[in-house]
Design a protein around this motif. Structure first.
Motif, PDB file in Angstrom:
ATOM      1  N   SER A 167       0.806  -1.219   0.000  1.00  0.00           N
ATOM      2  CA  SER A 167       0.000   0.000   0.000  1.00  0.00           C
ATOM      3  C   SER A 167       0.840   1.271   0.000  1.00  0.00           C
ATOM      4  N   GLY A 168       1.983   1.240   0.690  1.00  0.00           N
ATOM      5  CA  GLY A 168       2.823   2.430   0.770  1.00  0.00           C
ATOM      6  C   GLY A 168       2.325   3.478   1.740  1.00  0.00           C
ATOM      7  N   VAL A 169       1.263   3.206   2.475  1.00  0.00           N
ATOM      8  CA  VAL A 169       0.716   4.164   3.438  1.00  0.00           C
ATOM      9  C   VAL A 169       0.068   3.392   4.578  1.00  0.00           C
ATOM     10  N   ALA A 170       0.225   3.878   5.808  1.00  0.00           N
ATOM     11  CA  ALA A 170      -0.381   3.211   6.961  1.00  0.00           C
ATOM     12  C   ALA A 170      -0.318   4.145   8.156  1.00  0.00           C
ATOM     13  N   THR A 171      -1.068   3.808   9.188  1.00  0.00           N
ATOM     14  CA  THR A 171      -1.078   4.597  10.423  1.00  0.00           C
ATOM     15  C   THR A 171      -0.491   3.784  11.561  1.00  0.00           C
ATOM     16  N   LEU A 224       0.515   9.086  10.634  1.00  0.00           N
ATOM     17  CA  LEU A 224       0.263   8.519   9.304  1.00  0.00           C
ATOM     18  C   LEU A 224       1.514   8.712   8.472  1.00  0.00           C
ATOM     19  N   ARG A 225       2.025   7.614   7.921  1.00  0.00           N
ATOM     20  CA  ARG A 225       3.220   7.659   7.083  1.00  0.00           C
ATOM     21  C   ARG A 225       2.884   7.196   5.668  1.00  0.00           C
ATOM     22  N   ALA A 226       3.512   7.839   4.690  1.00  0.00           N
ATOM     23  CA  ALA A 226       3.281   7.460   3.298  1.00  0.00           C
ATOM     24  C   ALA A 226       4.568   7.602   2.500  1.00  0.00           C
ATOM     25  N   VAL A 234       8.865  10.925   1.115  1.00  0.00           N
ATOM     26  CA  VAL A 234       8.057  10.322   2.177  1.00  0.00           C
ATOM     27  C   VAL A 234       7.468  11.444   3.019  1.00  0.00           C
ATOM     28  N   VAL A 235       6.397  11.126   3.739  1.00  0.00           N
ATOM     29  CA  VAL A 235       5.785  12.105   4.630  1.00  0.00           C
ATOM     30  C   VAL A 235       5.405  11.417   5.936  1.00  0.00           C
ATOM     31  N   ASP A 236       5.487  12.164   7.002  1.00  0.00           N
ATOM     32  CA  ASP A 236       5.142  11.703   8.341  1.00  0.00           C
ATOM     33  C   ASP A 236       4.156  12.720   8.913  1.00  0.00           C
ATOM     34  N   LEU A 286      -3.479  10.519  -3.493  1.00  0.00           N
ATOM     35  CA  LEU A 286      -2.589  11.610  -3.885  1.00  0.00           C
ATOM     36  C   LEU A 286      -1.133  11.183  -4.057  1.00  0.00           C
ATOM     37  N   MET A 287      -0.769  10.039  -3.506  1.00  0.00           N
ATOM     38  CA  MET A 287       0.633   9.625  -3.512  1.00  0.00           C
ATOM     39  C   MET A 287       1.268   9.593  -4.901  1.00  0.00           C
TER      40      MET A 287
END
Length: 376
Positions: free
Chosen positions: A95-99, A127-129, A140-142, A163-164
């Motif tokens: 997925s590349g995204v999770a909490t 939440l990281r992506a 990447v974002v945190d 949006l990724m």
């Protein structure tokens, strides 16, 4: 998530439009953060461009509502502390995204990052992506949410996921941008070396390293600054590799403010008696062989197209490329047509110039460039 379905769709469309029109990476992070916060409320954040090979922070970096005293240890923690949702794992995930709440089954205290970094600042969920495109992670974002707000919802995670790819494409596009100005007069033309202790504190450096740090992070580079994040991230990765926590490499390629490509790599030394020594970091203007892969990746070329492009750069003819790669000349021509279309050129010469020469031309025309003119 706030707003009606039509409002959310309009805001998503607007945000995607911002990504395609952003003129700088810094501006991209600022605009996306401001607009995303209306859709997915958050109270703190860390936005990082990354080297697609190592998923280590490059530049720029945008830090929002994070205590300054905790910034310097951020990537040290990322590399040296085993935890959930590490960026390197997220980049390889489906997925590349999770909490954080989802990853810990609603027990965030199981995470060392939560106990020692997130909770002390008053945040609850995280939440990281990973911004992925073409099989590579370009940033990447945190995101952090105040404890009083509750956790991120599945709907909000899905919005970020939507949006990724758009954000990744924008970050990838900045990689191919041609430098607008050369490095400043007196900029280092050779490698510099710096030594860091086991806690990541700078011990000593030579003149070239000082010049390159200033080119990378500005004249105040020696002060605590997010602009030195790429350096600290590479030093932390070197320690992780030394301890067997990671397989590396402890390296990153990034662009300085001047637009010049800089290469950073580090390794941990040991004393003659076997005890841990300092970490040696080398920083230098990137060589063509170092930046070629990242520029080629930025154009989303296939593996075969990359092989043919490298062969073209070596000056091989279609027949020679066909023989080397066990292809027919006709197949090579078809691949080259696809490469030309992706890169936006019409000839072999333009291709080589677009991928390589344009990124060195400004520096070569700098009056301060280390070029000797001789006449006989």
């Amino acid at each position: 998530m706030r707003g009606s379905t039509s409002t959310v769709e309009s805001q998503l469309s607007s945000l995607a439009d911002v990504c395609t029109k952003a003129e700088t990476c810094e501006g991209l992070f600022e605009d996306v953060s401001n607009r995303l916060r209306r859709l997915v409320p958050f109270d703190g954040a860390g936005w990082f461009a990354t080297d697609p090979l190592t998923v280590l922070a490059t530049s720029p970096v945008r830090v929002e509502n994070i205590e300054n005293s905790r910034c310097e240890s951020y990537w040290e923690r990322e590399c040296l502390v085993e935890d959930v949702l590490l960026f390197r794992d997220l980049a390889r995930s489906e997925s590349g995204v999770a909490t954080l709440y989802t990853a810990t089954d609603d027990q965030p205290a199981r995470s060392a990052r939560y106990r020692e970094f997130i909770a002390p600042q008053g945040y609850g969920d995280e939440l990281r992506a990973a911004f992925r495109s073409g099989g590579n992670t370009w940033g990447v974002v945190d995101l952090y949410r105040d404890r009083a707000r509750g956790s991120f919802t599945a709907t909000e995670v899905e919005l970020v996921r939507t949006l990724m790819p758009v954000i990744a494409a924008a970050l990838r596009a900045f990689t191919t941008a041609v430098p607008t100005r050369p490095a400043a007069a007196g900029a280092a033309s050779g490698p510099g070396t710096a030594l860091f202790d086991t806690s990541g504190t700078l011990l000593s450096l030579d003149e070239n390293a000082e010049r390159l740090f200033a080119e990378l992070a500005g004249p105040s580079w020696a002060l605590p600054s997010v602009s030195m994040t790429p350096v600290l991230a590479v030093v932390a990765r070197a320690a992780a590799v030394h301890e067997g926590r990671d397989r590396g490499p402890a390296a990153a390629r990034l662009r300085a403010v001047s637009g010049r490509w800089i290469s950073i790599h580090a390794s941990c030394l040991r004393q003659p008696n076997g005890r841990p020594g300092p970490t040696a970091l080398t920083i230098e203007p990137a060589k063509s062989a170092q930046i070629a892969p990242i520029i080629v990746e930025a154009y989303c070329l296939t593996v075969r197209e990359q092989e043919i492009t490298r062969a073209v750069a070596r000056g091989l003819s279609n027949q020679e490329i066909a023989a080397e790669l066990f292809l027919s000349p006709h197949t090579v021509r078809d691949h080259l047509k696809a490469v030309f279309a992706k890169v936006g050129v019409g000839s072999r010469g333009e291709l080589v110039a677009k991928l390589f020469a344009e990124h060195y031309g400004p520096a070569l025309h700098d009056p301060a460039a280390a070029i000797t003119h001789v006449q006989y």
